[in-house]
Design an enzyme around this catalytic site. Structure first.
Site, PDB file in Angstrom:
ATOM      1  CB  CYS A  73      -1.087   0.084   1.192  1.00 10.82           C
ATOM      2  SG  CYS A  73      -0.187  -0.231   2.827  1.00 10.82           S
ATOM      3  N   GLY A  95      -0.972   0.467  -4.790  1.00  9.56           N
ATOM      4  CA  GLY A  95      -2.172  -0.174  -4.343  1.00  9.56           C
ATOM      5  C   GLY A  95      -3.264  -0.062  -5.311  1.00  9.56           C
ATOM      6  CG  ASN A 138       3.859   0.929   2.807  1.00  7.83           C
ATOM      7  OD1 ASN A 138       3.400  -0.172   2.611  1.00  7.83           O
ATOM      8  ND2 ASN A 138       4.740   1.527   2.636  1.00  7.83           N
ATOM      9  N   GLY A 139       3.113  -1.479   5.406  1.00  9.02           N
ATOM     10  CA  GLY A 139       4.258  -2.570   5.953  1.00  9.02           C
ATOM     11  C   GLY A 139       3.409  -4.015   6.319  1.00  9.02           C
ATOM     12  CE1 TYR A 184       6.859  -3.738 -10.955  1.00  9.01           C
ATOM     13  CE2 TYR A 184       6.298  -4.707  -8.610  1.00  9.01           C
ATOM     14  CZ  TYR A 184       6.178  -4.416 -10.039  1.00  9.01           C
ATOM     15  OH  TYR A 184       4.624  -4.722 -10.701  1.00  9.01           O
ATOM     16  CB  SER A 230       9.765  -1.233 -13.150  1.00  9.19           C
ATOM     17  OG  SER A 230       9.324  -2.821 -13.647  1.00  9.19           O
ATOM     18  CG  ASP A 263      10.624  -5.382 -12.237  1.00  9.53           C
ATOM     19  OD1 ASP A 263      10.219  -6.500 -11.431  1.00  9.53           O
ATOM     20  OD2 ASP A 263       9.924  -5.155 -13.073  1.00  9.53           O
TER      21      ASP A 263
END
Length: 465
Positions: free
Chosen positions: A13, A40, A114-115, A254, A295, A358
């Protein structure tokens, strides 16, 4: 099972936080989320704070799907936090969309995360044993509960006590009372930066969101730092303990947009350098260098400049398709690749092609792309990857398969090349990756070498999960 369905790395996210002197913070959060949409694409939400009252609006879909002019007008407040989320197949539910909002002893509180926590199960079990009822399946709700229960002596104490219990990766934006708070985990695994608005401040997962809002970049939130913003201005609470920074290197490879700068490193320059180093690492003869968009574009340009082989467009991306790899059948997943990328026959027919991408996770997507390029008439296909082989799972917020499904962990480079149907396969070496990172030691590269910055769970087998 979700891990069997995926063949790409997914960031979980992106978050944004807005503090303004004026009441219209939601509109800025909305535009900021557009800039973070790549992080996200399945859920989006905004919570606003008006005089301590926090209201929330969220839903499934892209930012443009979830919000309308009418909904934004109803979100009134000078503080806003926003979230875009990539959810996995097992928890694709609007209840897990963020921000999360709750009432606690000191008032309303909203949180966007986020995480991923590596000790989320033990924390959740502890809270449930104490009678806490959960409405979602996310570890973010555990963080919200911990902050609430430890805030008897104030929000600062609550946050510090909570951080002492958390283990893993997190970049948080929180609003409560009349404050906006930004927090980064002690290892800095997930990015979070600060910008200055004409009439306030911004927290964002990436600096590209600041550019959209005409905000001046101030700095990145430091690992373990808590930054609080209110009517008195911005102030920092220094980390309680020192930790070496370990930003996820896949942010540069990426996840991040190429126009972002993370902890002082330009994403675009990193990718160009990775391509340049790939060209130096192995000399190949070819007629054209093509990227797997998006990417792979800067890396392909860097490869072309270093090798002298012309750069060209060989794959056309359908811009109206998001990350559509989660499909109910294997056939539909394979068709999704065809819909998303189409070969440009005029540029590759009869030519020796160098294809820049990537990473390779399970290999099925890369194999399908190689097949498409071969059918379009390419004489030779040389696959070059701007990262080392992915050999270990990530526990910090990237959706990677169990190790037994990582092709880099179970096959040699020659075996992978044969599986892909390519004429050659080159991965960026670990030393070249270090050079591309400017010889800095501040990155987590555990997915390549298994050296995690903290203890992680022993990997269970799919049948046990």
């Amino acid at each position: 099972m979700k891990f069997l369905q995926e063949d790409s790395l997914h960031e979980e996210c992106g978050v944004i936080g807005i503090y303004r002197n004026e009441k219209d913070a939601a509109s800025l959060a909305y535009y900021g989320l557009f800039a973070l949409q790549h992080r996200g694409q399945e859920c989006a939400g905004i919570a606003v704070n008006h005089n301590g009252i926090v209201e929330n609006y969220k839903g499934m879909g892209l930012v443009s799907d979830v919000f309308s002019e009418e909904t934004l007008k109803d979100l009134k407040g000078n503080i806003a936090i926003g979230h875009v989320r990539y959810s996995t197949a097992g928890d694709k539910d609007v209840r897990n969309a963020q921000p999360l909002v709750a009432k606690y002893k000191r008032g309303d509180i909203g949180l966007a995360h986020n995480g991923n926590l590596v000790n989320s199960e033990s924390i959740r079990e502890m809270l449930e044993d104490d009678g806490v009822i959960f409405q979602t399946t996310t570890d973010s709700e555990s963080i919200l509960n911990l902050v609430s229960r430890h805030s008897r002596r104030g929000i600062e104490t609550g946050i510090r006590n909570t951080m002492s219990l958390l283990k893993g990766a997190y970049a948080l934006v929180i609003t409560t009372g009349e404050s906006l708070i930004g927090i980064r985990d002690p290892h800095g695994l997930r990015p979070l930066c600060i910008g200055k608005l004409r009439d306030g401040y911004v927290f964002a997962s990436e600096s590209c969101a600041l550019d959209v809002l005409d905000a001046e970049f101030i700095r990145d939130v430091e690992p373990g730092e808590v930054v609080m913003i209110d009517k008195e201005g911005m102030r920092s609470i220094e980390p309680a303990n020192w930790c070496q920074k370990h930003l996820c290197v896949f942010e540069l490879i990426y996840f991040a947009r190429p126009d972002s700068v993370l902890d002082g490193d330009s994403v675009y320059e990193f990718r160009q350098n990775a391509g340049r180093l790939l060209a130096k690492q192995r000399k190949l003869e070819a007629d054209i260098v093509i990227p797997v968009p998006d990417s792979g574009i800067p890396s392909a340009i860097g490869y072309s400049k270093e090798s002298g082989i012309p750069y060209g467009e060989g794959l056309v991306k359908n811009r109206y398709i998001g990350r559509t790899f989660i499909q109910p059948t294997q056939e539909m997943r394979e068709n999704a690749v065809k819909i998303k990328l189409s070969p440009l026959r005029q540029n590759i027919e009869g030519k020796k092609v160098i294809m820049i991408d990537d990473s390779i996770v399970r290999g099925t997507t890369c194999k399908r792309i190689v097949e498409q390029i071969r059918k379009a008439g390419a004489r030779e296909i040389h696959v070059c990857i701007t990262s080392p082989p992915v050999q270990y799972p990530c526990y910090f917020g990237i959706d990677t398969p169990y190790r037994e499904y990582l092709i880099g962990a179970n096959k040699t480079v020659d075996e992978i090349c044969e599986y892909l149907g390519a004429d050659s396969l080159t991965y960026l070496g670990e030393e070249e990756l270090r050079e591309a990172c400017g010889h800095k030691s501040q990155f987590c590269k555990a997915c390549f070498n298994g050296r995690y910055p903290m203890e992680v769970p022993i990997e269970c087998q799919p049948s046990e999960c």
